[in-house]
Design an enzyme around this catalytic site. Structure first.
Site, PDB file in Angstrom:
ATOM      1  N   GLU A 272       1.427   0.569   7.809  1.00 41.79           N
ATOM      2  CA  GLU A 272       0.290   0.950   6.988  1.00 41.79           C
ATOM      3  C   GLU A 272      -0.231  -0.740   6.604  1.00 41.79           C
ATOM      4  O   GLU A 272       0.669  -1.745   6.249  1.00 41.79           O
ATOM      5  CB  GLU A 272       0.657   1.710   5.748  1.00 41.79           C
ATOM      6  CG  GLU A 272       0.712   3.151   6.076  1.00 41.79           C
ATOM      7  CD  GLU A 272       0.798   4.140   4.958  1.00 41.79           C
ATOM      8  OE1 GLU A 272       0.466   5.135   5.089  1.00 41.79           O
ATOM      9  OE2 GLU A 272       1.402   3.619   3.955  1.00 41.79           O
TER      10      GLU A 272
ATOM     11  N   CYS B 210      -3.117  -6.737   2.048  1.00 41.18           N
ATOM     12  CA  CYS B 210      -1.742  -6.376   2.027  1.00 41.18           C
ATOM     13  C   CYS B 210      -1.138  -5.955   3.075  1.00 41.18           C
ATOM     14  O   CYS B 210      -1.333  -4.860   3.895  1.00 41.18           O
ATOM     15  CB  CYS B 210      -1.401  -5.325   0.657  1.00 41.18           C
ATOM     16  SG  CYS B 210       0.335  -4.816   0.499  1.00 41.18           S
TER      17      CYS B 210
ATOM     18  N   CYS C  23      11.911  -0.173   6.809  1.00 45.77           N
ATOM     19  CA  CYS C  23      12.850  -1.200   6.184  1.00 45.77           C
ATOM     20  C   CYS C  23      14.092  -0.826   6.013  1.00 45.77           C
ATOM     21  O   CYS C  23      14.425   0.305   5.954  1.00 45.77           O
ATOM     22  CB  CYS C  23      11.986  -1.298   4.632  1.00 45.77           C
ATOM     23  SG  CYS C  23      12.864  -2.880   3.705  1.00 45.77           S
TER      24      CYS C  23
ATOM     25  N   CYS D 229      15.336  -0.010  -1.167  1.00 42.57           N
ATOM     26  CA  CYS D 229      15.087   0.062  -2.606  1.00 42.57           C
ATOM     27  C   CYS D 229      14.891   1.596  -3.380  1.00 42.57           C
ATOM     28  O   CYS D 229      13.896   1.956  -2.690  1.00 42.57           O
ATOM     29  CB  CYS D 229      14.084  -1.246  -3.083  1.00 42.57           C
ATOM     30  SG  CYS D 229      14.564  -2.799  -2.435  1.00 42.57           S
TER      31      CYS D 229
ATOM     32  N   CYS E  10      11.056   2.538  -3.975  1.00 45.52           N
ATOM     33  CA  CYS E  10       9.954   2.383  -2.822  1.00 45.52           C
ATOM     34  C   CYS E  10       9.949   3.242  -1.807  1.00 45.52           C
ATOM     35  O   CYS E  10      11.122   3.513  -1.155  1.00 45.52           O
ATOM     36  CB  CYS E  10      10.297   0.718  -2.366  1.00 45.52           C
ATOM     37  SG  CYS E  10       9.150   0.234  -0.983  1.00 45.52           S
TER      38      CYS E  10
ATOM     39  N   CYS F 130       1.488  -0.177  -5.127  1.00 45.70           N
ATOM     40  CA  CYS F 130       2.580  -0.815  -4.835  1.00 45.70           C
ATOM     41  C   CYS F 130       3.864   0.222  -4.751  1.00 45.70           C
ATOM     42  O   CYS F 130       3.941   1.122  -5.651  1.00 45.70           O
ATOM     43  CB  CYS F 130       3.023  -1.601  -6.078  1.00 45.70           C
ATOM     44  SG  CYS F 130       4.463  -2.482  -6.190  1.00 45.70           S
TER      45      CYS F 130
END
Length: 347
Positions: A90, A103, A110, A114, A117, A336
């Site tokens: 994305e 962004c 990933c 975290c 996220c 975010c």
């Protein structure tokens, strides 16, 4: 078959010489790739048909495509981008009165996990190649031109993945993005955000990069940071402070701390004091205080407005250069920490 965009101009010139073609033909191909960003060799209309056919026998162009786009009430545009091997990432266009910011993602998924996220709950499938990262920027720039009549002014590597775990491709992409032979953007308008890979932060300093650096901090002591960011167990705050100081000594580039406020976790004045102490150990230009954007996989909550304001006021009273950053694109999960498109074509 080779990826045409991963051939240097010198390599293309050598191939064309072997084929008995003049050297300027290689320059023409290079301009089609990096100035006009064609998606197919057949579009290189200043080459003869026979030369285009010969090129197509040896090379291909694995272009990134917009699978679909979502449009926020605040003007933010989130795009689901399909890679040549059917993986998805994305990218987000964030428009404001003064800026057009892209962004961008650097990995499919990933590996850092975290806890706050959405991307961290996805497995890392692979790194993006540098030409795919450039494609992201080109596609988002086209959206900025189409919808707002403006070119991108800024790029932030704050999308899916950890940029410093795809170090070579991210730096090569930035080299292309900033090259006058391609997009020609100033490196001062590019920010790379990291969850904190101390060794690679030091490497950025040794490589004397020209772009800005942001550290996703989110907790100012090791105990809390270990709890929400497992990477801190092998890259603790002392190591990160040392690496950031090395980065600044070598480059003089701007450093920003990113700090998401979580209700009853890191939003007290005691937390603010710990943040201030850390801030004073590093020549950071700014602390971005970010409102938390909920995701289904995590139980964190956004603090009350008065708590966030008190936190900000306390930082400012202690001469910390802080800014409360309002998230954009929340209604389309583009804010975010919310990027997490399921990696299969039917999703």
């Amino acid at each position: 078959m080779k990826n045409l965009r991963q051939s240097s101009l010198e390599e293309l010139q050598a191939v064309f010489k072997e084929w008995g073609e003049p050297a300027f033909r290689a320059k023409q191909v290079y301009e089609w790739i990096w100035k006009k960003f064609v998606g197919d060799i057949s579009e290189m209309t200043n080459l003869s048909k026979s030369l285009r056919e010969k090129l197509a026998e040896h090379y291909y162009i694995p272009k990134v495509k917009v699978h679909h786009a979502q449009y926020s009430n605040d003007g933010t545009i989130k795009s689901r981008l399909q890679l040549h091997d059917t993986h998805f990432i994305e990218g987000v266009l964030i428009p404001t009165d003064k800026r057009m910011t892209a962004c961008v993602s650097s990995q499919v998924g990933c590996s850092l996990s975290c806890k706050f996220c959405a991307t961290g709950y996805l497995p890392r499938k692979r790194n993006l190649d540098y030409d795919e990262i450039v494609d992201e920027v080109v596609l988002i720039n086209e959206q900025a031109q189409k919808h707002y009549g403006k070119n991108l002014s800024n790029i932030v590597f704050m999308g899916m993945g950890e940029p410093l775990l795809n170090y070579k491709n991210v730096l090569k992409a930035i080299e292309k993005i900033t090259s006058p032979d391609s997009l020609g953007m100033s490196p001062r308008r590019i920010t790379v955000s990291t969850a904190g890979v101390a060794k690679m932060i030091r490497q950025l300093g040794d490589d004397q990069v020209k772009f800005k650096l942001a550290l996703s901090l989110h907790a100012a002591n090791d105990e809390k940071r270990n709890e929400i960011m497992p990477i801190n167990e092998s890259n603790n705050l002392a190591a990160l402070v040392d690496a950031l100081n090395h980065f600044y000594t070598m480059t003089g580039n701007e450093i920003t701390f990113e700090y998401i406020l979580f209700k009853d976790f890191n939003d007290s004045l005691r937390d603010a004091d710990e943040l201030i102490k850390l801030y004073r150990k590093v020549p950071a230009d700014l602390v971005n205080i970010i409102e938390y954007n909920p995701i289904d996989a995590a139980a964190f909550e956004k603090p009350e407005e008065d708590v966030a304001e008190r936190f900000m006021e306390y930082l400012e009273s202690k001469k910390v250069n802080a800014r409360l950053r309002r998230s954009r694109g929340k209604d389309i999960d583009a804010a975010c920490g919310q990027l997490a498109n399921v990696d299969h074509p039917t999703a």
